[in-house]
Design an enzyme around this catalytic site. Structure first.
Site, short mmCIF file in Angstrom:
data_model
loop_
_atom_site.label_atom_id
_atom_site.label_comp_id
_atom_site.label_asym_id
_atom_site.label_seq_id
_atom_site.Cartn_x
_atom_site.Cartn_y
_atom_site.Cartn_z
N ASP A 67 77.80 72.25 15.66
CA ASP A 67 76.78 72.66 16.63
C ASP A 67 76.85 74.15 16.93
O ASP A 67 75.82 74.81 17.08
CB ASP A 67 76.94 71.87 17.93
CG ASP A 67 76.53 70.41 17.77
OD1 ASP A 67 75.64 70.13 16.95
OD2 ASP A 67 77.10 69.57 18.48
N ASN A 140 71.08 76.08 24.70
CA ASN A 140 71.72 75.03 25.49
C ASN A 140 71.68 75.32 26.99
O ASN A 140 71.08 74.59 27.76
CB ASN A 140 73.17 74.84 25.06
CG ASN A 140 73.31 73.89 23.89
OD1 ASN A 140 72.34 73.30 23.43
ND2 ASN A 140 74.53 73.73 23.40
N GLU A 141 72.36 76.40 27.39
CA GLU A 141 72.43 76.71 28.82
C GLU A 141 72.86 78.15 29.04
O GLU A 141 73.41 78.81 28.14
CB GLU A 141 73.42 75.78 29.54
CG GLU A 141 74.88 76.12 29.38
CD GLU A 141 75.50 75.64 28.09
OE1 GLU A 141 76.27 76.44 27.49
OE2 GLU A 141 75.23 74.51 27.67
N ASP A 170 82.83 77.73 41.68
CA ASP A 170 83.19 78.42 40.43
C ASP A 170 81.98 79.04 39.76
O ASP A 170 82.13 79.95 38.94
CB ASP A 170 83.86 77.44 39.47
CG ASP A 170 85.30 77.13 39.85
OD1 ASP A 170 85.82 77.78 40.78
OD2 ASP A 170 85.89 76.24 39.22
N THR A 181 73.39 67.62 27.52
CA THR A 181 74.53 66.76 27.21
C THR A 181 75.78 67.57 26.87
O THR A 181 76.80 66.99 26.48
CB THR A 181 74.21 65.85 26.02
OG1 THR A 181 73.84 66.65 24.90
CG2 THR A 181 73.07 64.90 26.36
N ALA A 182 75.73 68.89 27.02
CA ALA A 182 76.87 69.74 26.70
C ALA A 182 77.63 70.12 27.98
O ALA A 182 78.09 69.25 28.71
CB ALA A 182 76.38 70.97 25.94
N ASN A 184 76.61 71.14 30.78
CA ASN A 184 75.95 70.58 31.94
C ASN A 184 76.47 69.18 32.27
O ASN A 184 76.75 68.84 33.43
CB ASN A 184 74.44 70.52 31.70
CG ASN A 184 73.68 69.79 32.77
OD1 ASN A 184 73.55 70.26 33.90
ND2 ASN A 184 73.17 68.62 32.43
N LEU A 185 76.64 68.34 31.25
CA LEU A 185 77.12 66.99 31.47
C LEU A 185 78.56 66.99 31.96
O LEU A 185 78.93 66.22 32.86
CB LEU A 185 76.99 66.17 30.18
CG LEU A 185 77.43 64.71 30.26
CD1 LEU A 185 76.62 63.94 31.29
CD2 LEU A 185 77.30 64.05 28.89
N SER A 186 79.39 67.87 31.40
CA SER A 186 80.79 67.93 31.83
C SER A 186 80.92 68.43 33.26
O SER A 186 81.93 68.17 33.93
CB SER A 186 81.60 68.83 30.89
OG SER A 186 81.22 70.19 31.01
#
Length: 282
Positions: A67, A140-141, A170, A181-182, A184-186
């Site tokens: 990725d 992604n973000e 933080d 799902t990257a 952001n999900l964590s």
């Protein structure tokens, strides 16, 4: 003006197979690979399958790696101002944006059966403490993260209004559906359907406001993140793989005019993967 092949663009807008854009005879396809041993070995095995061309001359790119390398390749297209469809083959770890590698694969046969999905990147204007302006893109973000042990303090504006006068923690991030799902999900952010036309605004380890867990926003809304007390509490911005330190302010919106095009095998669509992630129980 973005140099996008007209025939390719029309085929992708209709969601048709890549055969529509490969054309007859000898289609112009680039083969690019990360520098990992697995990707370079696969590249060597595929060299005899086609008369590959340079990326700048291609109508389609076959991307070997993970990725991270796919994001790197897509960013190189954005930087060059020329977007072509990209077909990823996973030789990394997760491979969320990729298709599975097969030892006996015929790349052209697989390309002829693919379907395209278009994703729009974030456009970010970052102003640093010295007044310098940086223009960034994120597929992604984009995240704001504290640089020191001091917590970050950030003012959050969405649309014309200040929504949070002081977010303490933080940091905070803005994720696209493709990136939801990257990171952001964590950070306990929501998973967004690919066609939702939404963004996730997600705090990172928030301390105040304690009960705020983020927001889901229409992707037409502009977001502004202003760093409070930046000298005492310095903050960096990370847009996918690029970092800018000592941020004073970020302005974020969606660059719909520069949509990227990913190709997937039948049954391997990015939409299906995003839906499936919501039912993963570890």
């Amino acid at each position: 003006m973005m140099d996008t092949d007209t025939a390719s663009s029309k085929a992708l807008k209709r969601g048709e197979a890549a055969a529509e854009l490969l054309g007859d005879g000898h289609p112009r396809i680039a083969l690019v690979a990360s520098d990992t041993h697995r990707a370079q070995t696969a590249r060597g095995a595929l060299l005899d399958q086609h008369n590959w061309c340079k990326l700048e001359d291609a109508r389609v790119a076959v991307v070997l790696g993970g990725d991270g390398f796919m994001l790197q390749t897509l960013h190189s297209m954005l930087d060059a101002g020329r977007i072509i469809p990209a077909y990823g083959i996973n030789l990394g770890t997760v491979g969320f944006l990729m298709n599975p590698f097969e030892e006996t694969m015929s790349v052209l046969d697989r390309l002829s059966r693919t379907k395209a999905k278009r994703i729009a990147p974030l456009r970010i204007k970052a102003i640093t403490q010295d007044g310098a302006m940086h223009e960034l893109r994120a597929i992604n973000e984009v995240s704001l993260l504290r640089e020191t042990r001091q917590t970050a303090k950030i003012e959050v504006t969405v649309g014309p209004r200040v929504r949070i006068k002081e977010l303490v923690g933080d940091g905070v991030l803005v994720a696209t559906p493709a990136g939801s799902t990257a990171y952001n999900l964590s950070a306990n952010g929501p998973i967004l359907p690919l066609d939702s036309q939404l963004l996730a605004l997600t705090p990172i380890s928030p301390f105040r406001p304690r009960r705020w867990r983020g927001a889901i926003l229409p992707d037409r809304m502009r977001i502004k993140l202003r760093v409070l007390d930046p000298k005492k509490r310095p903050v960096s911005a990370v847009a996918d793989q690029k970092e800018v330190r000592d941020i004073a302010e970020l302005t974020i919106d969606v660059a719909h005019e520069t949509e990227l095009e990913l190709l997937f095998d039948p049954g391997q669509s990015l939409e299906d993967r995003i839906v499936s992630e919501q039912f993963v129980v570890d």
